[in-house]
Design an enzyme around this catalytic site. Structure first.
Site, short mmCIF file in Angstrom:
data_model
loop_
_atom_site.label_atom_id
_atom_site.label_comp_id
_atom_site.label_asym_id
_atom_site.label_seq_id
_atom_site.Cartn_x
_atom_site.Cartn_y
_atom_site.Cartn_z
CB SER A 1 -0.84 -0.11 1.22
OG SER A 1 -1.80 0.95 1.28
N GLY A 2 0.71 2.19 -0.85
CA GLY A 2 1.55 3.56 -1.14
C GLY A 2 2.54 3.30 -1.77
CB THR B 1 -3.73 4.14 -7.30
OG1 THR B 1 -4.04 2.96 -6.57
CG2 THR B 1 -5.00 4.67 -8.08
CG ASN C 1 -1.47 5.42 -0.69
OD1 ASN C 1 -1.71 6.90 -0.65
ND2 ASN C 1 -1.74 4.84 -1.86
CB SER D 1 -4.83 3.65 0.94
OG SER D 1 -4.97 2.35 0.98
CB SER D 2 -7.14 1.53 -4.17
OG SER D 2 -6.05 2.17 -4.94
N GLY E 1 -2.69 -3.20 -2.17
CA GLY E 1 -1.34 -3.76 -1.64
C GLY E 1 -1.30 -4.65 -0.35
CD GLU F 1 -4.26 -2.39 3.82
OE1 GLU F 1 -3.78 -1.35 3.16
OE2 GLU F 1 -5.07 -2.55 4.24
N1 LIG Z 1 4.96 8.02 -10.16
C1 LIG Z 1 4.72 8.91 -9.02
N2 LIG Z 1 5.03 10.26 -9.08
C2 LIG Z 1 5.03 10.73 -8.20
N3 LIG Z 1 4.08 10.66 -6.96
C3 LIG Z 1 3.73 9.16 -6.92
C4 LIG Z 1 4.08 8.37 -7.89
N4 LIG Z 1 3.67 7.00 -7.70
C5 LIG Z 1 3.04 7.42 -6.34
N5 LIG Z 1 3.17 8.52 -5.93
C6 LIG Z 1 2.52 9.12 -4.62
O1 LIG Z 1 2.46 8.01 -3.73
C7 LIG Z 1 0.97 8.11 -3.22
C8 LIG Z 1 0.42 6.71 -3.12
O2 LIG Z 1 0.43 6.17 -4.49
P1 LIG Z 1 -0.68 5.27 -4.91
O3 LIG Z 1 -0.62 4.83 -6.31
O4 LIG Z 1 -1.75 5.58 -4.36
O5 LIG Z 1 -0.14 3.79 -3.97
P2 LIG Z 1 -0.88 2.50 -4.08
O6 LIG Z 1 -1.92 2.45 -5.03
O7 LIG Z 1 0.32 1.47 -4.45
O8 LIG Z 1 -1.30 2.35 -2.69
C9 LIG Z 1 0.26 8.94 -4.35
O9 LIG Z 1 -0.73 9.56 -3.83
C10 LIG Z 1 1.44 9.82 -4.68
O10 LIG Z 1 1.38 10.93 -4.03
MG LIG Z 2 -3.86 2.29 -4.68
#
Ligand SMILES: Nc1ncnc2c1ncn2[C@@H]1O[C@H](COP(=O)(O)OP(=O)(O)O)[C@@H](O)[C@H]1O
Ligand SMILES: [Mg+2]
Length: 1045
Positions: free
Chosen positions: A124-125, A129, A174, A177-178, A406, A408
């Site tokens: 997660s994070g 996404t 996060n 977080s989804s 992810g 967690e």
């Molecule tokens: N490629 C990226 N560039 C900039 N910030 C990112 C990037 N990937 C993730 N982040 C930051 O990390 C945070 C969490 O990412 P997210 O994709 O929501 O994580 P996950 O879906 O894996 O839990 C996002 O809200 C963003 O702020």
């Molecule tokens: Mg996500």
């Protein structure tokens, strides 16, 4: 086997990754871990990640797998220009990127016509996404779209903000977080344009609606609505702006987050809802539902007069009844009572305080959870491929995007974490199946000797959770269904009974001392592939049962809210069958998901979280090492390298490097393996550096490939030159061919014309000849059609000939021969011509010349062909007189008086007797001639008395004047000799007007001496002129003969 299939098809991906690393290997670290020299060292692996991360190079490959480290800051690498750079290009010179994976997948789909999927995993994070959004954006921007598909593209993109508002929340891990799993299919037509999309959602974490851990939030939509909703709207919904006023929003004590702007998000979501086809009515009803959840949360219970549970917040119920379109009192009753079916009879029993609260929460969760499902369905309708509207769906392919929650671990982990982590176990299992296993199988299939790499196969954990009858889910279900006093505690006991001794399962009771310390009594611990997690069994049964009392369901079924009517169905109430438990549902949906993923070509994005603090630039080595370990990245790399850093199908290898070996350049026609063998021999590969498999070459050290790549780099100019040369040659040849063709066309046209002209001329000629011949045959006939041409021609050509050869002088007697019919005309013409010439000639003649000519004419008449010396005399002009006036004696002139001397010449006079020669002058006047000696007139001959004149035919100058003897004054004939006999005789004859009296004698001249006597002059030919008295008393003249007549 599937993975191998992918390898064949995805060779391009491997190659791209590999070669981009090659060309830019002087950049930070290596772009592909496969090229890491020390590939066994985890430290080197992490160091490479760290160095690149520090330089904001967040992407690195392991072969075809993309490793992405969350930068926690906006990077300037997602612009349209970046997309363009990766688009459709053989981008092996370009650094690793999520766009490279996107484009590679897209191209694989288009070229192989196979469905693809991109699996994004990580805790997660870690950025899953975000990655999925970047991929979607890439397709939206780069894929071709027709006009009527542009709307679809926007809907695809805008489905995200809507889903995130309702399904994402701030967690410890996060801020966005989804809280649901999402698998999205994007359908493309045969041209590669997006056609439609479909979303599958997995297990929303509904418990968050009613409860949040400290520092976490409820789903974003609640805060967005309160922050961004217009006053009117809030008033209508009966809401206040402050989130603190709502029980469901204060559990985590974290209403505001610095990284989240609820107000602007609200606007974005409203706009997105419009784009994904939500009608105003639907939005209103949706917001009614959301507001009703908040009102439900604030519905409080108190004790009634009779000790019964009652609702203390009537306004909430009123609001609820208004918003959900239900009967308020029925709702109130349903919230405080439960209906049970016992032996076919309905029994109503009141709920206690706690039960009422949990019934309320269950209703809130059910409402929200089902609304979320409705939302996904609604979005799916707007993304759905409208077949009749677009017929291109045949031959379409699909790219799937999996962005699921992810792995967690929280302080307190419950049923939701159990499900989420189980899901991640399944995905890891899939990854192992598709990469590690199949990679090793590839070596086997290729017949390559290699060392087996050990990796942790998490199947054992998956089995622990999902195995039939023995797995945790089965035990949980059993406990839920069991009649009697089942509770969370009894469930834990069952687990301990059934799973005690399992290597990946521990509880407080089963654990060692150390473990016990770290665990509560109500917890069980699973040793996940990603680490240990303690799950509190509290609430497991309830959440698994996911129960909503019948009477609540009944109330909801009567709702007038359109969304609720679609979410709650009558059958649910009437149906006696027990619904599937939440865990089983989830298990089944995961199994289906695995099937879906298995049927597609997978690509992987492995996301890594650099720190727990969501900070940019911080690289927590321990945290990263942990993820690298549990994501199995080292094993992934090791298997990938397993002695061979690089492999390539023979044809691809040969294609790329064939220019380095004369035998394989430019084309190799033999067996591919032989070609590759020749090539590597030529390149000087040592036996330990490579192996030849059945269809691929395996290269052990990256260095070997670098050297080869360097040689290729050095060779490129020459190859380019060859290509240029042949291209230019080809171009010029084509040009030449074009020109040649044109020339031939022109030539043939010209030749054709010439030939036609010639043929025409020939035809005309043959016609002419034919007519000519015919005319010739009929030439003697009268003019008729058969001969008129011929005759005309004859006439014409005769006239032309005449014109051409007209005589130039009167002396020229030539004249073309006329055709018989024209002889008369010809003669006329000739005469005319002659007359013309003569006339012209005569007009030109002077008077003296005329006189001369007249005399010459007379001379000609007399002497021509008679006298030998005539011819000589023709060219000598006659003169007016041979004697000047001074030469004539004055007395003579006086004596002559009026008779003017017209001509005088010196002559020799021979006496009639004795032929004595005496010099005299012969003078001619108008009427007589006279011989003069000095001043004396010796003899006068009147022209009237001049009978005739005789000359010889020889060239002498003798002439005799015969005088008539009737005239007594005459002394007889006179014999004279002079030098210009022709001239003198001609003049005399003309003056005497007696030209016919001149005789030319052949041999001798007889003349009268006196009356009755005559003398003779004999003429003979001799060598020179001599005049003498001959023996017979004749005068003998010897003259040389000039002309032989
Ligand atoms: N490629 C990226 N560039 C900039 N910030 C990112 C990037 N990937 C993730 N982040 C930051 O990390 C945070 C969490 O990412 P997210 O994709 O929501 O994580 P996950 O879906 O894996 O839990 C996002 O809200 C963003 O702020
Ligand atoms: Mg996500």
């Amino acid at each position: 086997m599937r993975y191998r299939g992918r390898e064949v098809g995805g060779e391009g991906g491997v190659r791209l990754a590999m070669e981009s690393a090659l060309s830019a290997r002087d950049r930070v670290g290596v772009q592909d871990f496969v090229l890491l020299e020390n590939y066994n060292s985890e430290a080197a692996f992490i160091e490479n990640l760290r160095r690149r991360f520090k330089e904001n190079l967040i992407y690195t490959y392991i072969g075809s797998v993309l490793v992405s480290v969350n930068p926690y800051k906006e990077l300037e690498i997602y612009s349209k220009q970046h997309m363009e750079r990766y688009r459709g290009v053989s981008f092996y010179e370009i650094s690793p990127h999520i766009y490279a994976v996107s484009d590679n997948t897209y191209r694989a789909m288009r070229t192989e016509r196979r469905d693809q999927c991109i699996l994004i995993s990580g805790e997660s994070g870690a950025g899953k996404t975000e990655a999925s959004k970047k991929i979607l954006l890439y397709y939206a921007v780069t894929c071709p779209v027709s006009d009527h598909m542009a709307a679809l593209r926007d809907r695809l993109l805008q489905s995200n903000p809507v889903l995130e508002a309702f399904g994402n929340a701030k967690t410890h891990r996060n801020d966005n977080s989804s809280r649901f799993g999402k698998y999205m299919d994007v359908q493309f037509d045969f041209r590669g344009a997006p056609l439609g999309g479909h979303i599958l959602n997995y297990l929303l974490e509904k418990s968050r609606v009613v409860h949040q851990n400290h520092g976490e939030r409820n789903f974003h939509i609640f805060y967005q609505l309160l922050e961004g909703g217009e006053e009117d709207l809030l008033k209508r919904l009966g809401l206040e702006r402050n989130p603190q006023n709502y029980h469901y929003l204060v559990k985590g004590n974290c209403p505001r987050v610095s990284s989240i702007n609820d107000k602007s998000d609200w606007k974005a979501v409203r706009k997105a809802m419009q784009i994904v086809d939500f009608t105003d009515g639907e939005v209103e009803e949706l917001l009614n539902v959301i507001a009703s959840v908040l009102h439900l949360g604030n519905t409080q219970f108190g004790e009634g007069d009779d000790g019964e549970t009652r609702i203390t917040t009537e306004t909430r119920i009123r609001n609820l009844s208004k918003l959900l379109g239900v009967d308020g009192s029925a709702l109130g009753r349903a919230l405080t009572h439960k209906t049970l079916l016992a032996k076919g009879e309905e029994m109503i029993s009141p709920l206690n305080f706690e039960q009422a609260a949990s019934a309320r929460d269950a209703l809130a969760k059910a409402i929200y959870g089902r609304t979320f499902t409705w939302l996904v369905e609604k979005i799916n309708q707007s993304l759905a491929l409208k077949d009749e509207a677009y017929p291109g769906s045949k031959g379409s392919s699909v790219i799937g995007l999996l962005d699921i929650y992810g792995f967690e671990v929280f302080q307190h982990n419950s049923f939701e974490q159990f499900c989420i982590n189980y899901c991640n176990e399944k995905l890891q299992q899939l990854f192992i199946e598709l990469t590690l296993k199949s990679e090793q199988e590839e070596y086997e299939a290729e017949g390559i000797a290699w060392e087996t790499v050990q990796y942790f196969d998490n199947k054992i954990i998956c089995d622990l959770v999902e195995e039939r009858h023995k797995g945790i889910i089965s035990i949980l279900d059993e406990e839920c269904l069991r009649p009697g006093e089942a509770c969370d505690g009894s469930f834990l006991e069952k687990l301990e009974d059934a799973l005690g001794g399992h290597g990946h399962f521990v509880t407080h009771k089963l654990g060692s001392g150390k473990t016990r310390k770290a665990m509560a009594r109500d917890e069980f611990r699973l040793l996940h592939y990603a680490g240990e997690v303690n799950y509190s069994v509290h609430g497991f049964l309830d959440k698994n049962n996911d129960l909503l009392y019948r009477n609540l369901k009944e109330v909801m079924c009567q709702s007038e809210n359109q969304i609720m009517t679609q979410c709650f169905h009558r059958e649910e109430v009437t149906d006696q069958k027990r619904p599937e438990t939440a865990a089983t549902q989830f298990k089944n949906s995961l199994a289906k998901l695995m099937e879906i993923l298995m049927s597609k070509e997978p690509s992987y994005v492995r996301c890594i979280k650099p720190n727990d603090a969501k900070q940019s630039g911080r690289f927590d080595e321990a945290l990263v090492r942990h993820q690298v370990k549990y994501l199995g990245l080292m094993e992934n790399l090791r298997v990938r390298r397993a002695g061979f850093a690089y492999r390539r199908r023979y044809e691809a290898f040969l294609q790329r490097y064939k220019s380095l070996c004369p035998e394989t350049w430019p084309n190799w026609h033999g067996r591919l393996a032989d070609g590759v063998a020749l090539l590597v021999k030529h390149l000087g590969y040592k036996p330990e550096e490579f192996q030849l498999g059945r269809s691929k070459i395996f290269i052990r050290f990256p260095k070997t490939l670098f050297t080869t790549e360097d040689s290729l780099e050095a060779r490129k100019p020459a190859v380019a030159l060859t290509l240029q040369t042949s291209w230019r040659g080809y171009r010029e040849k084509a040009k030449y061919r074009r020109i040649r063709h044109s020339v031939i066309v022109i030539q043939s046209g010209w030749r054709g014309m010439k030939a036609r002209r010639r043929a025409k001329r020939r035809r005309q000629a043959s016609d002419t000849i034919r007519r000519f011949i015919k005319g010739f045959i009929y030439r003697h006939e009268g003019r008729c059609p058969e001969n008129e041409f011929f005759l005309d021609h004859r006439r014409f050509s005769f006239l032309v000939a005449v014109r051409r050869s007209l005589p130039r002088t009167v002396l020229d007697k030539s004249w073309p021969a006329p055709p018989p019919a024209l002889s008369e005309v010809s003669e006329c013409l000739r005469r005319l011509c002659m007359q013309n010439m003569v006339r012209a000639y005569c007009q030109r003649i002077q008077p003296e010349w005329k006189k001369q000519m007249e005399q010459k004419m007379v001379a000609s008449e007399i002497f021509k062909d008679q006298k030998d010396c005539y011819a000589q005399s023709v060219s000598k002009l006659f003169v007016a007189s041979r004697l000047d006036n001074e030469q004539i004696n004055l007395k003579v002139v006086q004596t002559l008086g009026n008779d003017k001397v017209k001509y005088g010449i010196a002559v020799t006079k021979y006496d009639r007797r004795g032929y004595k020669a005496r010099p005299r002058q012969l003078l001619l006047t108008a009427t007589f001639a006279v011989l003069v000696a000095e001043a004396k007139l010796k003899q006068r001959v009147d022209y009237a008395a001049l009978r005739s004149i005789s000359v010889s035919s020889l060239s002498d100058g003798v002439f005799v004047l015969h005088v008539s003897n009737e005239d007594n004054r005459q002394k007889g004939d006179v014999v004279l000799q002079c030098d210009h006999v022709i001239e003198a005789v001609t003049k005399l004859a003309m003056m005497a007007d007696n030209i016919n009296s001149v005789n030319v004698s052949q041999d001798s001249i007889r003349f009268a001496v006196a009356r009755g006597r005559e003398g003779v002059v004999d003429f003979t030919s001799g060598s020179d002129l001599r005049v003498a008295k001959g023996k017979k008393g004749h005068l003998v003249v010897t003259a040389p003969q000039i002309n032989t007549r």
